[in-house]
Design a protein around this motif. Sequence first.
Motif, PDB file in Angstrom:
ATOM      1  N   ALA A 121       0.853  -1.180   0.000  1.00 51.31           N
ATOM      2  CA  ALA A 121       0.000   0.000   0.000  1.00 51.31           C
ATOM      3  C   ALA A 121       0.889   1.231   0.000  1.00 51.31           C
ATOM      4  O   ALA A 121       1.980   1.224   0.578  1.00 51.31           O
ATOM      5  N   VAL A 122       0.425   2.275  -0.665  1.00 52.79           N
ATOM      6  CA  VAL A 122       1.146   3.541  -0.728  1.00 52.79           C
ATOM      7  C   VAL A 122       0.178   4.662  -0.377  1.00 52.79           C
ATOM      8  O   VAL A 122      -0.950   4.702  -0.871  1.00 52.79           O
ATOM      9  N   ARG A 123       0.634   5.553   0.481  1.00 56.21           N
ATOM     10  CA  ARG A 123      -0.125   6.749   0.830  1.00 56.21           C
ATOM     11  C   ARG A 123       0.813   7.939   0.715  1.00 56.21           C
ATOM     12  O   ARG A 123       2.018   7.828   0.979  1.00 56.21           O
ATOM     13  N   VAL A 124       0.255   9.099   0.347  1.00 57.93           N
ATOM     14  CA  VAL A 124       1.031  10.332   0.223  1.00 57.93           C
ATOM     15  C   VAL A 124       0.275  11.429   0.959  1.00 57.93           C
ATOM     16  O   VAL A 124      -0.933  11.595   0.761  1.00 57.93           O
ATOM     17  N   VAL A 125       0.992  12.160   1.814  1.00 54.09           N
ATOM     18  CA  VAL A 125       0.405  13.284   2.537  1.00 54.09           C
ATOM     19  C   VAL A 125       1.314  14.497   2.391  1.00 54.09           C
ATOM     20  O   VAL A 125       2.492  14.369   2.073  1.00 54.09           O
ATOM     21  N   SER A 126       0.752  15.650   2.647  1.00 53.67           N
ATOM     22  CA  SER A 126       1.520  16.883   2.572  1.00 53.67           C
ATOM     23  C   SER A 126       2.536  16.951   3.709  1.00 53.67           C
ATOM     24  O   SER A 126       2.249  16.560   4.836  1.00 53.67           O
ATOM     25  N   ASN A 127       3.721  17.436   3.394  1.00 49.23           N
ATOM     26  CA  ASN A 127       4.775  17.602   4.402  1.00 49.23           C
ATOM     27  C   ASN A 127       4.675  19.007   4.959  1.00 49.23           C
ATOM     28  O   ASN A 127       5.169  19.956   4.372  1.00 49.23           O
ATOM     29  N   GLU A 128       4.017  19.114   6.084  1.00 46.57           N
ATOM     30  CA  GLU A 128       3.802  20.425   6.706  1.00 46.57           C
ATOM     31  C   GLU A 128       4.643  20.546   7.969  1.00 46.57           C
ATOM     32  O   GLU A 128       4.194  20.230   9.059  1.00 46.57           O
ATOM     33  N   GLY A 129       5.878  20.971   7.803  1.00 49.99           N
ATOM     34  CA  GLY A 129       6.750  21.210   8.952  1.00 49.99           C
ATOM     35  C   GLY A 129       7.217  19.954   9.645  1.00 49.99           C
ATOM     36  O   GLY A 129       8.175  19.326   9.235  1.00 49.99           O
ATOM     37  N   ASP A 130       6.505  19.555  10.706  1.00 53.18           N
ATOM     38  CA  ASP A 130       6.946  18.436  11.533  1.00 53.18           C
ATOM     39  C   ASP A 130       6.166  17.148  11.268  1.00 53.18           C
ATOM     40  O   ASP A 130       6.073  16.285  12.128  1.00 53.18           O
ATOM     41  N   THR A 131       5.612  16.996  10.076  1.00 57.64           N
ATOM     42  CA  THR A 131       4.801  15.815   9.758  1.00 57.64           C
ATOM     43  C   THR A 131       5.581  14.519   9.937  1.00 57.64           C
ATOM     44  O   THR A 131       5.087  13.566  10.537  1.00 57.64           O
ATOM     45  N   LEU A 132       6.811  14.468   9.436  1.00 58.88           N
ATOM     46  CA  LEU A 132       7.603  13.246   9.561  1.00 58.88           C
ATOM     47  C   LEU A 132       7.902  12.945  11.024  1.00 58.88           C
ATOM     48  O   LEU A 132       7.831  11.787  11.450  1.00 58.88           O
ATOM     49  N   GLU A 133       8.195  13.947  11.805  1.00 55.26           N
ATOM     50  CA  GLU A 133       8.476  13.754  13.225  1.00 55.26           C
ATOM     51  C   GLU A 133       7.258  13.191  13.956  1.00 55.26           C
ATOM     52  O   GLU A 133       7.373  12.271  14.777  1.00 55.26           O
ATOM     53  N   ARG A 134       6.086  13.739  13.654  1.00 60.13           N
ATOM     54  CA  ARG A 134       4.861  13.260  14.303  1.00 60.13           C
ATOM     55  C   ARG A 134       4.525  11.838  13.867  1.00 60.13           C
ATOM     56  O   ARG A 134       4.133  11.009  14.681  1.00 60.13           O
ATOM     57  N   LEU A 135       4.682  11.557  12.576  1.00 60.30           N
ATOM     58  CA  LEU A 135       4.450  10.198  12.087  1.00 60.30           C
ATOM     59  C   LEU A 135       5.403   9.205  12.741  1.00 60.30           C
ATOM     60  O   LEU A 135       5.002   8.097  13.122  1.00 60.30           O
ATOM     61  N   ASP A 136       6.661   9.596  12.865  1.00 60.81           N
ATOM     62  CA  ASP A 136       7.651   8.725  13.500  1.00 60.81           C
ATOM     63  C   ASP A 136       7.220   8.374  14.925  1.00 60.81           C
ATOM     64  O   ASP A 136       7.294   7.202  15.323  1.00 60.81           O
ATOM     65  N   ALA A 137       6.750   9.326  15.669  1.00 56.76           N
ATOM     66  CA  ALA A 137       6.298   9.065  17.044  1.00 56.76           C
ATOM     67  C   ALA A 137       5.092   8.124  17.052  1.00 56.76           C
ATOM     68  O   ALA A 137       5.021   7.205  17.880  1.00 56.76           O
ATOM     69  N   ILE A 138       4.156   8.333  16.150  1.00 53.36           N
ATOM     70  CA  ILE A 138       2.970   7.469  16.061  1.00 53.36           C
ATOM     71  C   ILE A 138       3.374   6.044  15.711  1.00 53.36           C
ATOM     72  O   ILE A 138       2.916   5.076  16.315  1.00 53.36           O
ATOM     73  N   ILE A 139       4.250   5.902  14.716  1.00 55.59           N
ATOM     74  CA  ILE A 139       4.653   4.579  14.256  1.00 55.59           C
ATOM     75  C   ILE A 139       5.440   3.843  15.331  1.00 55.59           C
ATOM     76  O   ILE A 139       5.225   2.662  15.582  1.00 55.59           O
ATOM     77  N   ARG A 140       6.345   4.543  15.996  1.00 57.76           N
ATOM     78  CA  ARG A 140       7.131   3.897  17.061  1.00 57.76           C
ATOM     79  C   ARG A 140       6.251   3.444  18.221  1.00 57.76           C
ATOM     80  O   ARG A 140       6.628   2.549  18.975  1.00 57.76           O
ATOM     81  N   ASP A 141       5.084   4.055  18.370  1.00 53.61           N
ATOM     82  CA  ASP A 141       4.145   3.696  19.425  1.00 53.61           C
ATOM     83  C   ASP A 141       3.294   2.479  19.050  1.00 53.61           C
ATOM     84  O   ASP A 141       2.524   1.984  19.863  1.00 53.61           O
ATOM     85  N   THR A 142       3.429   1.994  17.828  1.00 46.95           N
ATOM     86  CA  THR A 142       2.652   0.854  17.350  1.00 46.95           C
ATOM     87  C   THR A 142       3.233  -0.446  17.916  1.00 46.95           C
ATOM     88  O   THR A 142       4.443  -0.662  17.843  1.00 46.95           O
ATOM     89  N   PRO A 143       2.371  -1.311  18.466  1.00 44.74           N
ATOM     90  CA  PRO A 143       2.875  -2.580  19.005  1.00 44.74           C
ATOM     91  C   PRO A 143       3.644  -3.384  17.956  1.00 44.74           C
ATOM     92  O   PRO A 143       3.292  -3.381  16.773  1.00 44.74           O
ATOM     93  N   ARG A 144       4.698  -4.064  18.403  1.00 37.48           N
ATOM     94  CA  ARG A 144       5.510  -4.962  17.586  1.00 37.48           C
ATOM     95  C   ARG A 144       6.182  -4.260  16.407  1.00 37.48           C
ATOM     96  O   ARG A 144       6.444  -4.866  15.375  1.00 37.48           O
ATOM     97  N   THR A 145       6.464  -2.968  16.561  1.00 38.12           N
ATOM     98  CA  THR A 145       7.097  -2.192  15.498  1.00 38.12           C
ATOM     99  C   THR A 145       8.450  -1.683  15.966  1.00 38.12           C
ATOM    100  O   THR A 145       8.569  -1.142  17.064  1.00 38.12           O
TER     101      THR A 145
END
Length: 135
Positions: free
Chosen positions: A48-72
């Motif tokens: 699957a591929v998704r694309v979102v706008s890079n608005e400042g700290d988007t990658l940083e926020r995504l990184d925090a969300i993803i690292r909070d995912t179980p078994r990741t």
Amino acid sequence: MYILTRIIVVLVLALIALGIYVRLAPSYAEDWHDLPNGLEPGEGAGSAVRVVSNEGDTLERLDAIIRDTPRTTVLAGSVDEGMITYITRSALWGFPDYTTVARQGGQIVLYGRLRFGKSDMGVNAKRLDGWLARL
């Protein structure tokens, strides 16, 4: 009856061996820490591929969300590098899915794919959509 018992034992041992292999097979960054050219938003049989706008700290926020995912866990990359590849394992068998998240121009591209098999039954798409909903 003896033959049936042997067949069952062999099948059980084969399942155990598969489970061990899936969990212990090495993951090399040079094989998975990549974002192929020409990715288009959507879903394939095992990706699957998704694309979102890079608005400042988007990658940083995504990184925090993803690292909070179980078994990741992080396989390679960093926010500073602008590209990170994660491994998320299924709960029961531990099948690895790889997700690469990268800045590309004014966008963030998320590319999730399976390692084993031909179909992920929509798991990568659901995972990406869940992360983006939390964003």
